[in-house]
Write a protein that holds these residues in place. Structure first.
Motif, PDB file in Angstrom:
ATOM      1  N   ALA A 101      46.676  37.561  47.637  1.00 25.63           N
ATOM      2  CA  ALA A 101      46.292  38.439  48.739  1.00 25.63           C
ATOM      3  C   ALA A 101      45.241  37.750  49.607  1.00 25.63           C
ATOM      4  O   ALA A 101      44.380  37.030  49.111  1.00 25.63           O
ATOM      5  CB  ALA A 101      45.736  39.754  48.197  1.00 25.63           C
ATOM      6  N   ALA A 102      45.334  37.950  50.901  1.00 27.99           N
ATOM      7  CA  ALA A 102      44.413  37.310  51.853  1.00 27.99           C
ATOM      8  C   ALA A 102      43.165  38.168  52.014  1.00 27.99           C
ATOM      9  O   ALA A 102      43.080  38.999  52.903  1.00 27.99           O
ATOM     10  CB  ALA A 102      45.114  37.104  53.194  1.00 27.99           C
ATOM     11  N   LEU A 103      42.193  37.961  51.155  1.00 27.37           N
ATOM     12  CA  LEU A 103      40.938  38.704  51.213  1.00 27.37           C
ATOM     13  C   LEU A 103      39.846  37.821  51.777  1.00 27.37           C
ATOM     14  O   LEU A 103      39.752  36.648  51.454  1.00 27.37           O
ATOM     15  CB  LEU A 103      40.534  39.188  49.820  1.00 27.37           C
ATOM     16  CG  LEU A 103      41.467  40.183  49.152  1.00 27.37           C
ATOM     17  CD1 LEU A 103      40.923  40.558  47.792  1.00 27.37           C
ATOM     18  CD2 LEU A 103      41.641  41.412  50.004  1.00 27.37           C
ATOM     19  N   ARG A 104      39.016  38.407  52.603  1.00 25.61           N
ATOM     20  CA  ARG A 104      37.907  37.671  53.209  1.00 25.61           C
ATOM     21  C   ARG A 104      36.635  38.495  53.078  1.00 25.61           C
ATOM     22  O   ARG A 104      36.676  39.708  52.966  1.00 25.61           O
ATOM     23  CB  ARG A 104      38.189  37.391  54.685  1.00 25.61           C
ATOM     24  CG  ARG A 104      39.407  36.537  54.883  1.00 25.61           C
ATOM     25  CD  ARG A 104      39.489  36.065  56.320  1.00 25.61           C
ATOM     26  NE  ARG A 104      40.634  35.215  56.519  1.00 25.61           N
ATOM     27  CZ  ARG A 104      40.660  33.913  56.307  1.00 25.61           C
ATOM     28  NH1 ARG A 104      39.594  33.308  55.858  1.00 25.61           N
ATOM     29  NH2 ARG A 104      41.742  33.209  56.524  1.00 25.61           N
ATOM     30  N   ILE A 146      38.106  34.993  49.658  1.00 28.56           N
ATOM     31  CA  ILE A 146      37.968  35.385  48.258  1.00 28.56           C
ATOM     32  C   ILE A 146      39.266  35.012  47.560  1.00 28.56           C
ATOM     33  O   ILE A 146      40.326  35.541  47.877  1.00 28.56           O
ATOM     34  CB  ILE A 146      37.702  36.899  48.126  1.00 28.56           C
ATOM     35  CG1 ILE A 146      36.425  37.276  48.870  1.00 28.56           C
ATOM     36  CG2 ILE A 146      37.633  37.301  46.660  1.00 28.56           C
ATOM     37  CD1 ILE A 146      36.210  38.767  49.003  1.00 28.56           C
ATOM     38  N   ASP A 147      39.197  34.101  46.611  1.00 28.93           N
ATOM     39  CA  ASP A 147      40.377  33.651  45.875  1.00 28.93           C
ATOM     40  C   ASP A 147      40.487  34.487  44.593  1.00 28.93           C
ATOM     41  O   ASP A 147      39.727  34.294  43.645  1.00 28.93           O
ATOM     42  CB  ASP A 147      40.256  32.169  45.546  1.00 28.93           C
ATOM     43  CG  ASP A 147      41.526  31.587  44.957  1.00 28.93           C
ATOM     44  OD1 ASP A 147      42.343  32.359  44.416  1.00 28.93           O
ATOM     45  OD2 ASP A 147      41.711  30.362  45.043  1.00 28.93           O
ATOM     46  N   LYS A 179      41.090  32.593  41.167  1.00 28.61           N
ATOM     47  CA  LYS A 179      39.877  31.977  40.611  1.00 28.61           C
ATOM     48  C   LYS A 179      38.912  33.053  40.107  1.00 28.61           C
ATOM     49  O   LYS A 179      38.264  32.891  39.083  1.00 28.61           O
ATOM     50  CB  LYS A 179      39.188  31.113  41.665  1.00 28.61           C
ATOM     51  CG  LYS A 179      39.927  29.844  41.976  1.00 28.61           C
ATOM     52  CD  LYS A 179      39.192  29.043  43.024  1.00 28.61           C
ATOM     53  CE  LYS A 179      39.973  27.801  43.419  1.00 28.61           C
ATOM     54  NZ  LYS A 179      39.331  27.098  44.545  1.00 28.61           N
ATOM     55  N   ARG A 180      38.813  34.142  40.839  1.00 30.74           N
ATOM     56  CA  ARG A 180      37.905  35.233  40.467  1.00 30.74           C
ATOM     57  C   ARG A 180      38.309  35.846  39.131  1.00 30.74           C
ATOM     58  O   ARG A 180      37.468  36.155  38.297  1.00 30.74           O
ATOM     59  CB  ARG A 180      37.931  36.294  41.564  1.00 30.74           C
ATOM     60  CG  ARG A 180      37.068  37.467  41.313  1.00 30.74           C
ATOM     61  CD  ARG A 180      35.652  37.191  41.764  1.00 30.74           C
ATOM     62  NE  ARG A 180      34.902  38.417  41.623  1.00 30.74           N
ATOM     63  CZ  ARG A 180      33.720  38.470  41.059  1.00 30.74           C
ATOM     64  NH1 ARG A 180      33.136  37.395  40.648  1.00 30.74           N
ATOM     65  NH2 ARG A 180      33.104  39.617  40.929  1.00 30.74           N
ATOM     66  N   ALA A 181      39.590  36.019  38.916  1.00 33.57           N
ATOM     67  CA  ALA A 181      40.074  36.625  37.669  1.00 33.57           C
ATOM     68  C   ALA A 181      39.808  35.736  36.469  1.00 33.57           C
ATOM     69  O   ALA A 181      39.632  36.227  35.358  1.00 33.57           O
ATOM     70  CB  ALA A 181      41.561  36.926  37.782  1.00 33.57           C
ATOM     71  N   GLY A 182      39.771  34.432  36.682  1.00 35.45           N
ATOM     72  CA  GLY A 182      39.560  33.504  35.576  1.00 35.45           C
ATOM     73  C   GLY A 182      38.107  33.325  35.183  1.00 35.45           C
ATOM     74  O   GLY A 182      37.814  32.688  34.183  1.00 35.45           O
ATOM     75  N   GLN A 183      37.161  33.878  35.923  1.00 37.60           N
ATOM     76  CA  GLN A 183      35.742  33.694  35.637  1.00 37.60           C
ATOM     77  C   GLN A 183      35.219  34.776  34.713  1.00 37.60           C
ATOM     78  O   GLN A 183      35.403  35.954  34.961  1.00 37.60           O
ATOM     79  CB  GLN A 183      34.932  33.741  36.937  1.00 37.60           C
ATOM     80  CG  GLN A 183      35.190  32.586  37.853  1.00 37.60           C
ATOM     81  CD  GLN A 183      34.284  32.667  39.070  1.00 37.60           C
ATOM     82  OE1 GLN A 183      33.216  33.257  39.019  1.00 37.60           O
ATOM     83  NE2 GLN A 183      34.720  32.068  40.154  1.00 37.60           N
ATOM     84  N   ARG A 184      34.554  34.366  33.684  1.00 37.43           N
ATOM     85  CA  ARG A 184      33.942  35.339  32.773  1.00 37.43           C
ATOM     86  C   ARG A 184      32.718  35.982  33.401  1.00 37.43           C
ATOM     87  O   ARG A 184      32.438  37.142  33.194  1.00 37.43           O
ATOM     88  CB  ARG A 184      33.548  34.657  31.466  1.00 37.43           C
ATOM     89  CG  ARG A 184      34.730  34.377  30.610  1.00 37.43           C
ATOM     90  CD  ARG A 184      34.613  35.236  29.377  1.00 37.43           C
ATOM     91  NE  ARG A 184      35.823  35.107  28.609  1.00 37.43           N
ATOM     92  CZ  ARG A 184      36.527  36.146  28.215  1.00 37.43           C
ATOM     93  NH1 ARG A 184      36.154  37.343  28.533  1.00 37.43           N
ATOM     94  NH2 ARG A 184      37.602  35.983  27.491  1.00 37.43           N
ATOM     95  N   ARG A 185      31.959  35.210  34.191  1.00 35.80           N
ATOM     96  CA  ARG A 185      30.716  35.760  34.740  1.00 35.80           C
ATOM     97  C   ARG A 185      30.967  36.817  35.804  1.00 35.80           C
ATOM     98  O   ARG A 185      30.085  37.595  36.120  1.00 35.80           O
ATOM     99  CB  ARG A 185      29.834  34.662  35.313  1.00 35.80           C
ATOM    100  CG  ARG A 185      30.392  33.997  36.523  1.00 35.80           C
ATOM    101  CD  ARG A 185      29.446  32.922  37.055  1.00 35.80           C
ATOM    102  NE  ARG A 185      30.083  32.179  38.106  1.00 35.80           N
ATOM    103  CZ  ARG A 185      30.110  32.568  39.380  1.00 35.80           C
ATOM    104  NH1 ARG A 185      29.512  33.683  39.741  1.00 35.80           N
ATOM    105  NH2 ARG A 185      30.732  31.847  40.286  1.00 35.80           N
ATOM    106  N   GLY A 186      32.186  36.874  36.360  1.00 36.46           N
ATOM    107  CA  GLY A 186      32.493  37.839  37.406  1.00 36.46           C
ATOM    108  C   GLY A 186      32.965  39.182  36.887  1.00 36.46           C
ATOM    109  O   GLY A 186      33.178  40.093  37.647  1.00 36.46           O
TER     110      GLY A 186
END
Length: 136
Positions: A85-88, A110-111, A114-121
């Protein structure tokens, strides 16, 4: 929290309308238009509960034709997004002495993959699912 289907509408494709007799033929409306009609119908009834209204919708309904009326009605829409999805990010305040309208979108992308793969997020919590407590 409870979910309760209240009302539904039959969607007819535009190409199928000529096969219906003129006396019974409805005006063509898209699925998004039908969904917004249902939101507008439900708002006065659900407002009597004095609770926030959340709408669970499929990813086909994450379009401005559905989201803007839902927001105007004070409803929160929960839906799935595609990982591409094209999120900005939102732009900051308009700089002084700049001509033209303020930007709608910012350059920051906003990728989601990549966001889903981060534990800190993400944060974890304990939920009761099917009668037992699990950490999600």
């Amino acid at each position: 929290m409870a979910a309760l289907p209240l009302l539904s509408r039959l969607y007819l494709r535009k190409k199928d309308l000529p096969g219906i007799g003129a006396k019974h033929r409805p005006e063509f409306r898209t699925k998004l238009e039908l969904a917004v009609e249902l939101l507008r119908w439900a708002k006065p009834w659900l407002s009597l509960l004095k609770l926030p209204i959340w709408v669970a919708a499929g990813d086909a309904y994450t379009k401005k034709e559905f989201l803007k009326p839902a927001k105007a009605l004070g409803m929160t829409v929960v839906s799935r997004l595609r990982k591409d999805a094209a999120l900005r990010t939102r732009p900051g305040p308009k700089p002084p002495r700049r001509r033209g309208p303020a930007p709608t979108y910012c350059a920051g992308v906003i990728d989601l993959a990549k966001r889903a793969g981060q534990r800190r997020g993400w944060s974890s919590d304990t939920f009761e699912l099917y009668g037992e407590k699990v950490v999600k």
